[in-house]
Design a protein around this motif. Structure first.
Motif, PDB file in Angstrom:
ATOM      1  N   ILE A 167      -6.613  14.223  16.682  1.00 39.02           N
ATOM      2  CA  ILE A 167      -5.628  15.313  16.779  1.00 39.02           C
ATOM      3  C   ILE A 167      -4.983  15.388  18.164  1.00 39.02           C
ATOM      4  O   ILE A 167      -3.748  15.486  18.272  1.00 39.02           O
ATOM      5  N   PRO A 168      -5.741  15.359  19.278  1.00 37.95           N
ATOM      6  CA  PRO A 168      -5.075  15.397  20.587  1.00 37.95           C
ATOM      7  C   PRO A 168      -4.122  14.225  20.813  1.00 37.95           C
ATOM      8  O   PRO A 168      -3.079  14.390  21.458  1.00 37.95           O
ATOM      9  N   VAL A 169      -4.473  13.057  20.299  1.00 36.42           N
ATOM     10  CA  VAL A 169      -3.588  11.888  20.442  1.00 36.42           C
ATOM     11  C   VAL A 169      -2.287  12.141  19.685  1.00 36.42           C
ATOM     12  O   VAL A 169      -1.187  11.906  20.206  1.00 36.42           O
ATOM     13  N   LEU A 170      -2.388  12.641  18.453  1.00 32.44           N
ATOM     14  CA  LEU A 170      -1.198  12.898  17.637  1.00 32.44           C
ATOM     15  C   LEU A 170      -0.368  14.038  18.208  1.00 32.44           C
ATOM     16  O   LEU A 170       0.863  14.026  18.119  1.00 32.44           O
ATOM     17  N   ALA A 171      -1.028  15.017  18.798  1.00 31.23           N
ATOM     18  CA  ALA A 171      -0.299  16.160  19.363  1.00 31.23           C
ATOM     19  C   ALA A 171       0.652  15.723  20.479  1.00 31.23           C
ATOM     20  O   ALA A 171       1.684  16.370  20.707  1.00 31.23           O
ATOM     21  N   ALA A 172       0.343  14.628  21.146  1.00 31.85           N
ATOM     22  CA  ALA A 172       1.218  14.151  22.219  1.00 31.85           C
ATOM     23  C   ALA A 172       2.563  13.686  21.694  1.00 31.85           C
ATOM     24  O   ALA A 172       3.529  13.595  22.455  1.00 31.85           O
ATOM     25  N   TYR A 173       2.651  13.420  20.385  1.00 35.33           N
ATOM     26  CA  TYR A 173       3.880  12.890  19.791  1.00 35.33           C
ATOM     27  C   TYR A 173       4.660  13.947  19.003  1.00 35.33           C
ATOM     28  O   TYR A 173       5.670  13.636  18.393  1.00 35.33           O
ATOM     29  N   ARG A 174       4.210  15.174  19.039  1.00 36.33           N
ATOM     30  CA  ARG A 174       4.779  16.205  18.166  1.00 36.33           C
ATOM     31  C   ARG A 174       6.192  16.610  18.538  1.00 36.33           C
ATOM     32  O   ARG A 174       6.919  17.172  17.711  1.00 36.33           O
ATOM     33  N   GLU A 175       6.620  16.349  19.770  1.00 38.89           N
ATOM     34  CA  GLU A 175       7.957  16.759  20.188  1.00 38.89           C
ATOM     35  C   GLU A 175       9.010  15.677  19.952  1.00 38.89           C
ATOM     36  O   GLU A 175      10.198  15.897  20.199  1.00 38.89           O
ATOM     37  N   LEU A 176       8.596  14.494  19.493  1.00 36.19           N
ATOM     38  CA  LEU A 176       9.556  13.409  19.273  1.00 36.19           C
ATOM     39  C   LEU A 176      10.493  13.770  18.122  1.00 36.19           C
ATOM     40  O   LEU A 176      10.099  14.416  17.150  1.00 36.19           O
ATOM     41  N   THR A 177      11.728  13.299  18.220  1.00 32.60           N
ATOM     42  CA  THR A 177      12.723  13.621  17.188  1.00 32.60           C
ATOM     43  C   THR A 177      12.781  12.580  16.082  1.00 32.60           C
ATOM     44  O   THR A 177      13.386  12.840  15.038  1.00 32.60           O
ATOM     45  N   ASP A 178      12.216  11.404  16.298  1.00 33.02           N
ATOM     46  CA  ASP A 178      12.254  10.339  15.288  1.00 33.02           C
ATOM     47  C   ASP A 178      11.689  10.871  13.967  1.00 33.02           C
ATOM     48  O   ASP A 178      10.538  11.316  13.893  1.00 33.02           O
ATOM     49  N   ILE A 179      12.504  10.818  12.918  1.00 34.96           N
ATOM     50  CA  ILE A 179      12.097  11.359  11.631  1.00 34.96           C
ATOM     51  C   ILE A 179      10.863  10.643  11.087  1.00 34.96           C
ATOM     52  O   ILE A 179      10.024  11.240  10.407  1.00 34.96           O
ATOM     53  N   ARG A 180      10.684   9.362  11.388  1.00 30.10           N
ATOM     54  CA  ARG A 180       9.514   8.627  10.909  1.00 30.10           C
ATOM     55  C   ARG A 180       8.235   9.186  11.522  1.00 30.10           C
ATOM     56  O   ARG A 180       7.223   9.356  10.841  1.00 30.10           O
ATOM     57  N   VAL A 181       8.293   9.482  12.815  1.00 27.73           N
ATOM     58  CA  VAL A 181       7.128  10.035  13.499  1.00 27.73           C
ATOM     59  C   VAL A 181       6.802  11.417  12.945  1.00 27.73           C
ATOM     60  O   VAL A 181       5.652  11.723  12.606  1.00 27.73           O
ATOM     61  N   ARG A 182       7.823  12.261  12.825  1.00 25.91           N
ATOM     62  CA  ARG A 182       7.588  13.619  12.334  1.00 25.91           C
ATOM     63  C   ARG A 182       7.073  13.606  10.892  1.00 25.91           C
ATOM     64  O   ARG A 182       6.185  14.380  10.533  1.00 25.91           O
ATOM     65  N   ALA A 183       7.641  12.729  10.066  1.00 26.23           N
ATOM     66  CA  ALA A 183       7.197  12.658   8.670  1.00 26.23           C
ATOM     67  C   ALA A 183       5.752  12.187   8.571  1.00 26.23           C
ATOM     68  O   ALA A 183       4.974  12.689   7.754  1.00 26.23           O
ATOM     69  N   GLU A 184       5.371  11.236   9.397  1.00 24.30           N
ATOM     70  CA  GLU A 184       3.999  10.750   9.385  1.00 24.30           C
ATOM     71  C   GLU A 184       3.030  11.824   9.867  1.00 24.30           C
ATOM     72  O   GLU A 184       1.962  12.027   9.285  1.00 24.30           O
ATOM     73  N   LEU A 185       3.410  12.549  10.919  1.00 24.37           N
ATOM     74  CA  LEU A 185       2.549  13.617  11.429  1.00 24.37           C
ATOM     75  C   LEU A 185       2.375  14.718  10.386  1.00 24.37           C
ATOM     76  O   LEU A 185       1.291  15.287  10.248  1.00 24.37           O
ATOM     77  N   ALA A 186       3.433  15.031   9.659  1.00 23.12           N
ATOM     78  CA  ALA A 186       3.335  16.063   8.622  1.00 23.12           C
ATOM     79  C   ALA A 186       2.548  15.567   7.414  1.00 23.12           C
ATOM     80  O   ALA A 186       1.778  16.311   6.803  1.00 23.12           O
ATOM     81  N   ARG A 187       2.733  14.300   7.079  1.00 21.51           N
ATOM     82  CA  ARG A 187       2.148  13.745   5.864  1.00 21.51           C
ATOM     83  C   ARG A 187       0.624  13.773   5.866  1.00 21.51           C
ATOM     84  O   ARG A 187      -0.012  13.943   4.820  1.00 21.51           O
ATOM     85  N   VAL A 188       0.008  13.617   7.023  1.00 21.98           N
ATOM     86  CA  VAL A 188      -1.454  13.448   7.069  1.00 21.98           C
ATOM     87  C   VAL A 188      -2.185  14.756   7.335  1.00 21.98           C
ATOM     88  O   VAL A 188      -3.385  14.759   7.615  1.00 21.98           O
ATOM     89  N   TRP A 189      -1.483  15.871   7.241  1.00 20.48           N
ATOM     90  CA  TRP A 189      -2.094  17.172   7.536  1.00 20.48           C
ATOM     91  C   TRP A 189      -3.403  17.363   6.785  1.00 20.48           C
ATOM     92  O   TRP A 189      -4.406  17.813   7.337  1.00 20.48           O
TER      93      TRP A 189
END
Length: 871
Positions: free
Chosen positions: A715-737
Motif C-alpha cells: 500500500i505505501p508503494v502504491l500510494a506514491a503513485y496516486r497523484e499521477l494522471t495517467d489513466i492506466r495507473v489510476r485504473a490499475e490502482l482502483a482495480r485492485v482495491w
C-alpha cells in the motif's frame, strides 16, 4: 381514491385534446431520418417548432387538475391555493418531456405507469410543500396524463411504420440466435453418444479434491458445484480489466490463461467442462450451450514421451472408457461445426524442449478446426508473452484471490468439513492480523493448506511457506493415521521420515525427467531399487505392496488414469523433489537447470531446505551463472531474489549481491517483466522506485508489479503513485482495491485518485460507503454482488453519472431512477436483463474496452454500440 378510478372519471373526450396540444404534428413515414426520434423533439412548448407558451402549458395542467378534483370530490378537501400548487407541479413535471432521452416506441413499450414514474423522477422537487392529499392528486393526474400520452403516440402516423422496422430488426436478431442454436444441436445419430459422453464428463470431473477435508469426518472430495469459487482473470496492458475467470471465453474464442501453481487453472477447466456437459447454464454461461467439452491434460497425453494425439484419439488417450463407442466421424462433425470446447490444460507440465512441438500441434488443430473455443492453461513462466498471439489467442492471467475470495473459501472449507463457523472466523482474523500468513493465502491450494493446518493444530499456525509445507506433510504422513486409529496388527507401518524418503525419490525422478505423471510400473521399479537400503520397510512387503500403501495412505499420491501416478498437486512434487536434491548435494545440477521454468519452484524450495553454507553456494551459483549468460541473466538474477524469501539465514554479503542485481532490473519495461518481478515476492517492494524520473510506461509497469503482490506492505508503494494522471495507473490502482484492507487502501490510495474518465470498481457495500465518505464518484463500476437497497443506501445519489455493471445482480432496474443524474449504463450482462432501466439511460450493449475508457473517447465502431435500448 384509486388513481385508476380518477382516470376513469376523466373522460377521454376531455383529456385527449389537452394532451394532443402538448405535441407537434408529424408527417408520414417511418420516422427513421433522425433516429432515434426523441420525445423532446415532439413537444410543442419548446424548440424551433414551439407553438405552446408556458402560460398555455399551465392552463392545460390547471384544466387537468380541476377536472380531476371536481370529478372525484377532492376539490372539497383541498383549498384553492393548493389546487393551484398541484397544477403548477403537474406543469413543471410535463415540462420535463423536453429533455427526455427516449422515443415514442420506447415510451409505449415502457407503459403509462412507468412513464409517469420516469417523468416524476425528472422533477423530484415538484411536490415539495404539498400535503398528502395534494401529492396523491398530483400522482393520479400525472398517471392519467401519461396514459393518454402513450395512447397519443400509438396514433401517430409514423408509429406503426417505426414499430414494424423495430420488430423486423428484432426478428432478424432472433433468427440469427435460433440459427446459432440449431447449429449447436447434434444430429440424431450422434445425440445418444453425446448424452452418454456428457454424463461421463459430469461424473469424471464433477468432484474436486479439497486438501485437508479427508482429515475430518468429511469425504476427501467435494461436489464441484459446491466447491467451485469463481476467481478473476486480468487482461494485458491494452485491456487490464478484471473479469470472472469462467467468462474468459464468453467474448473470445481463443484464450491462453496463465496462473501460478495452485491458482485454480485445472479447477476452472473442470468447471467449464462439467457446466457444458450438464447444460445447467445460468445466463453468464449461456455461451457454452450446445458445446462438447474435450478435456486434454497435457501431462497425461505426453506421459512416457508419447506423441500428442490426433482428434480421433482424444477420448482414448485420456482414458475415457466409452471412447470406442463414438460414432464414426463424430469428432470431425463436432469440430467442423464449431461445437468443440477445447480445454488444453498444463503447457507447463511438459518438458520445455517439447513445448514447441505442442505449439505446432495446437496450431495444426486450430487451423483444421478454427471455429471452436480454445482454452490453454499454463504457469506464467512456462511460455513467453505473446506465445500464441499470432494464432489469435488472447492472453490473460488468473488474479490472486481477493480478501473476499479468501473469506468465501475459508467459510466453504469449514462448512464442507463440518466445522463450526467460529473456527472459520478465528482463522480469518489470523489471516488479516498476520501479514506473512495473509501473503500466503492468495490461491486456493494455500488457502486449503492453511485451513487444514489451522484445524489440525487447534489454531496454531506456522508463519512461512516451508513451515506450512512441513506441517502439512507431517499431518498427512503420520498424524492422520495415528490419531484416527488406522493401524492394525499385520498392516504395513511406515514412519514419517521413511514415508518422506520414499515419496521424494518419486518426486525427484519426475522433476529430473520433466514429467508431472509417471507410469505406475516405473514408480514400482524405482521403489524396488530404493527398498534394499531400508530393510525395516522392505521386510513388510514387496515394492508393489509398498507402492499401494503409499498411494492409499500418504494422501500425496493418486492415480489419475489407469497405469499412471502423480502428486495431488505439483507443489508437493516440487517441494519433495527439492528436498531430495539438497540431501543428494545436487547443487551444480540445480544451478545448471535453474533457467528452466519447471525448476523455478524447486530452486526456491531447495534454498528453504538448505543449510546456511549450502544456500550461499546455491545463490552465488545463480548470480555467477546470470552474470555469464546475457540471455538468461534477468531470469536467473530475479530467481535468486525470489529465493531470499526462503533464506531464513544467509551471509549478508550474498544477500546484498542478490538485491543489487535485482535492483538493476528495475523499473520493469513490460507487463511480462512486471509479472516476473512480482513473482519474486514482497522483497521486491523495497526495491521499487517512486514515480519521480520514471516515464509513463515505467510508472505503469512498476504499479503493475506492486499490485500483483497482494499484501498490505504494497500500500505505501502504491500510494506514491496516486497523484499521477495517467489513466492506466489510476485504473490499475482502483482495480485492485478489493485485494487490500478496504478502509486503509481507500484512505491512502483511492481517495486521492482523480476521477477524470475513471470508473471506480466496488465489490461490496463497504467500498461504496468509503467512496461516499470522500464525496462520492461520478463513475462507478459494480464488480461484486449488491442488493439494490444496499447500492441505493451506500451510494451518493447526487454524484453518480455513469455506471458500469460487470455482474448480474439478478434484479430489475427501476431502482436506478433514484439517481437523478445517472445518464449512462455500461452492461456486461445479457441485454434482456436491462429491460426495466429508466428510459433516459443509454446503454452499451457490449463492453468496448477497460472501464477506464470514457464513451467520449470510444472509436467510431465502438460508438455504434452506444444508443437507446428499448425497454
Amino acid at each position: 381514491m384509486d388513481p385508476a378510478a380518477i382516470g376513469a372519471r376523466l373522460a377521454s373526450s376531455v383529456v385527449a385534446p389537452l394532451i394532443k396540444k402538448l405535441f407537434v404534428a408529424e408527417g408520414p413515414g417511418a420516422g427513421l431520418v433522425d433516429k432515434p426520434v426523441r420525445i423532446s423533439s415532439l413537444v410543442s412548448f419548446t424548440g424551433e417548432k414551439r407553438v405552446l407558451s408556458d402560460l398555455d402549458l399551465h392552463k392545460i395542467a390547471r384544466e387537468l387538475v380541476n377536472r380531476a378534483a371536481q370529478s372525484t370530490g377532492v376539490a372539497e378537501r383541498l383549498p384553492s391555493y393548493e389546487l393551484a400548487a398541484v397544477a403548477h407541479s403537474v406543469a413543471d413535471t410535463l415540462r420535463a418531456m423536453d429533455s427526455i432521452d427516449m422515443d415514442d416506441v420506447q415510451a409505449v413499450q415502457l407503459g403509462h405507469m412507468a412513464l409517469a414514474q420516469h417523468l416524476r423522477a425528472q422533477s423530484p422537487s415538484a411536490t415539495l410543500g404539498l400535503s398528502s392529499d395534494a401529492v396523491y392528486l398530483y400522482v393520479s393526474v400525472l398517471d392519467t396524463a401519461s396514459l393518454h400520452i402513450v395512447h397519443f403516440f400509438t396514433q401517430r402516423s409514423t408509429f406503426v411504420a417505426r414499430t414494424l422496422v423495430e420488430q423486423s430488426h428484432r426478428i432478424e436478431e432472433l433468427s440469427k440466435k435460433i440459427d446459432g442454436l440449431i447449429a449447436r444441436t447434434p444430429s440424431p445419430a450422434d445425440a445418444p453418444f453425446e448424452e452418454r459422453y456428457a454424463r461421463y464428463i459430469a461424473s469424471k470431473h464433477g468432484k474436486l479434491t479439497i486438501f485437508g477435508l479427508d482429515l475430518s469426518e468429511s469425504p476427501g472430495t467435494w461436489p464441484l458445484d459446491a466447491a467451485y469459487l469463481s476467481l478473476d482473470a486480468v487482461g494485458d496492458t491494452t485491456n487490464p480489466m478484471l473479469l470472472p475467470a469462467d467468462q474468459v471465453l464468453a467474448g473470445r474464442n481463443r484464450v491462453l490463461l496463465r496462473g501460478v501453481a495452485g491458482s485454480g487453472k485445472t479447477t476452472l477447466v473442470q468447471w467449464l467442462a462439467v457446466s457444458t456437459a450438464q447444460k445447467a447454464l445460468d445466463e453468464r454461461l449461456l455461451y457454452l450451450y450446445g458445446l462438447v467439452p474435450f478435456v486434454l491434460p497435457l501431462r497425461t497425453l505426453t506421459r512416457g514421451g508419447a506423441k500428442l494425439p490426433t482428434p480421433d484419439e482424444f477420448l482414448s488417450e485420456v482414458g475415457c472408457p466409452i471412447a470406442a463407442l463414438q460414432p464414426t466421424g463424430w469428432f470431425d462433425r463436432v469440430l467442423r461445426s464449431g461445437r468443440g470446447l477445447m480445454l488444453v490444460d498444463g503447457i507447463d507440465e511438459i518438458p520445455e524442449n517439447e513445448r514447441e512441438e505442442a505449439r505446432r500441434w495446437l496450431q495444426d488443430l486450430v487451423d483444421s478446426y478454427p471455429r471452436n473455443r480454445w482454452l490453454v492453461t499454463s504457469r506464467p513462466s512456462a511460455v513467453r508473452e505473446d506465445w500464441l498471439v499470432g494464432d489469435d489467442f488472447a492472453e490473460l492471467d488468473l488474479a490472486p484471490m481477493s480478501r473476499d475470495n479468501v473469506a468465501e473459501f475459508v467459510r466453504r472449507w469449514h462448512k464442507a468439513a463440518g466445522i463450526g463457523d467460529q473456527y472459520a472466523q478465528d482463522l480469518l482474523r489470523a489471516i488479516r492480523a498476520k501479514q506473512d500468513l495473509g501473503r500466503l493465502a492468495t490461491n486456493p491450494l494455500m488457502c486449503a493448506l492453511i485451513c487444514a493446518l489451522h484445524q489440525d493444530r487447534r489454531g496454531h499456525l506456522p508463519d512461512g511457506r516451508k513451515e506450512i509445507y512441513d506441517a502439512a506433510l507431517s499431518m498427512l504422513l503420520s498424524r492422520r493415521d495415528r490419531e484416527r486409529g488406522i493401524y492394525k496388527p499385520g498392516t504395513i507401518r511406515i514412519g514419517e521420515a521413511h514415508h518422506v524418503q520414499l515419496i521424494q525419490k518419486l518426486a525427484y525422478w519426475m522433476i529430473r525427467n520433466g514429467r508431472s505423471e509417471m507410469d505406475r510400473a516405473d514408480a514400482v521399479d524405482l521403489l524396488a531399487h530404493a527398498l534394499p537400503a531400508m530393510p525395516r520397510i522392505a521386510e513388510q512387503g514387496t515394492a508393489e505392496e509398498i507402492y499401494r500403501h503409499l498411494l492409499v495412505r500418504s494422501g500425496l499420491l493418486r492415480e489419475p488414469t489407469k497405469g499412471s501416478m502423480d502428486f495431488i498437486h505439483r507443489t508437493f512434487q516440487d517441494y519433495l523433489g527439492a528436498k531430495a536434491a539438497v540431501e543428494g548435494l545436487d547443487f551444480d545440477f540445480l544451478i545448471a537447470h535453474a533457467h528452466l521454468d519447471q525448476w523455478e519452484d524447486v530452486i526456491r524450495m531447495s534454498v528453504a531446505h538448505a543449510r546456511t553454507t549450502e544456500r550461499t553456494r546455491l545463490l552465488t551459483g545463480l548470480i555467477e551463472r546470470g552474470d555469464c549468460s546475457e540471455q538468461e541473466s534477468r531470469r536467473l538474477h530475479l530467481l535468486a531474489a525470489a529465493c531470499l524469501e526462503h533464506a531464513t539465514e544467509l551471509d549478508p554479503e550474498v544477500r546484498t549481491e542478490v538485491e543489487r542485481r535485482a535492483a538493476a532490473l528495475i523499473p520493469p519495461q513490460s507487463a511480462e517483466q512486471a509479472r516476473t518481478l512480482a513473482d519474486v515476492g514482497p522483497v521486491v517492494l523495497d526495491l521499487l522506485p517512486g514515480p519521480e524520473e520514471l516515464s509513463q510506461d515505467e510508472a505503469y509497469f512498476t504499479v503493475l508489479t506492486a499490485t500483483r503482490i497482494a499484501t498490505d506492505a504494497a500500500i505505501p508503494v502504491l500510494a506514491a503513485y496516486r497523484e499521477l494522471t495517467d489513466i492506466r495507473v489510476r485504473a490499475e490502482l482502483a482495480r485492485v482495491w478489493s485485494r487490500f484492507d478496504c478502509d486503509r487502501y481507500a484512505e491512502e490510495v483511492v481517495a486521492h485518485l482523480a476521477d477524470d474518465y475513471l470508473y471506480f470498481p466496488v465489490s461490496n457495500p463497504a467500498e461504496l460507503r468509503a467512496l461516499r465518505g470522500f464525496g462520492g464518484r461520478s463513475r462507478i463500476k459494480i464488480s461484486g454482488p449488491f442488493r439494490p437497497e444496499e447500492f441505493q443506501s451506500a451510494c451518493d445519489a447526487n454524484s453518480l453519472y455513469d455506471l458500469w455493471v460487470e455482474v448480474d445482480l439478478d434484479c430489475t432496474w427501476e431502482w436506478l431512477s433514484a439517481f437523478p443524474h445517472l445518464s449512462t449504463v455500461f452492461f456486461e450482462i445479457p441485454e434482456t436483463r436491462a429491460e426495466t432501466l429508466p428510459p433516459s439511460v443509454r446503454v452499451l450493449r457490449e463492453p468496448i474496452g477497460p472501464p477506464s475508457v470514457p464513451p467520449e473517447t470510444a472509436t467510431d465502431s465502438a460508438a455504434d454500440l452506444l444508443g437507446e435500448l428499448s425497454p
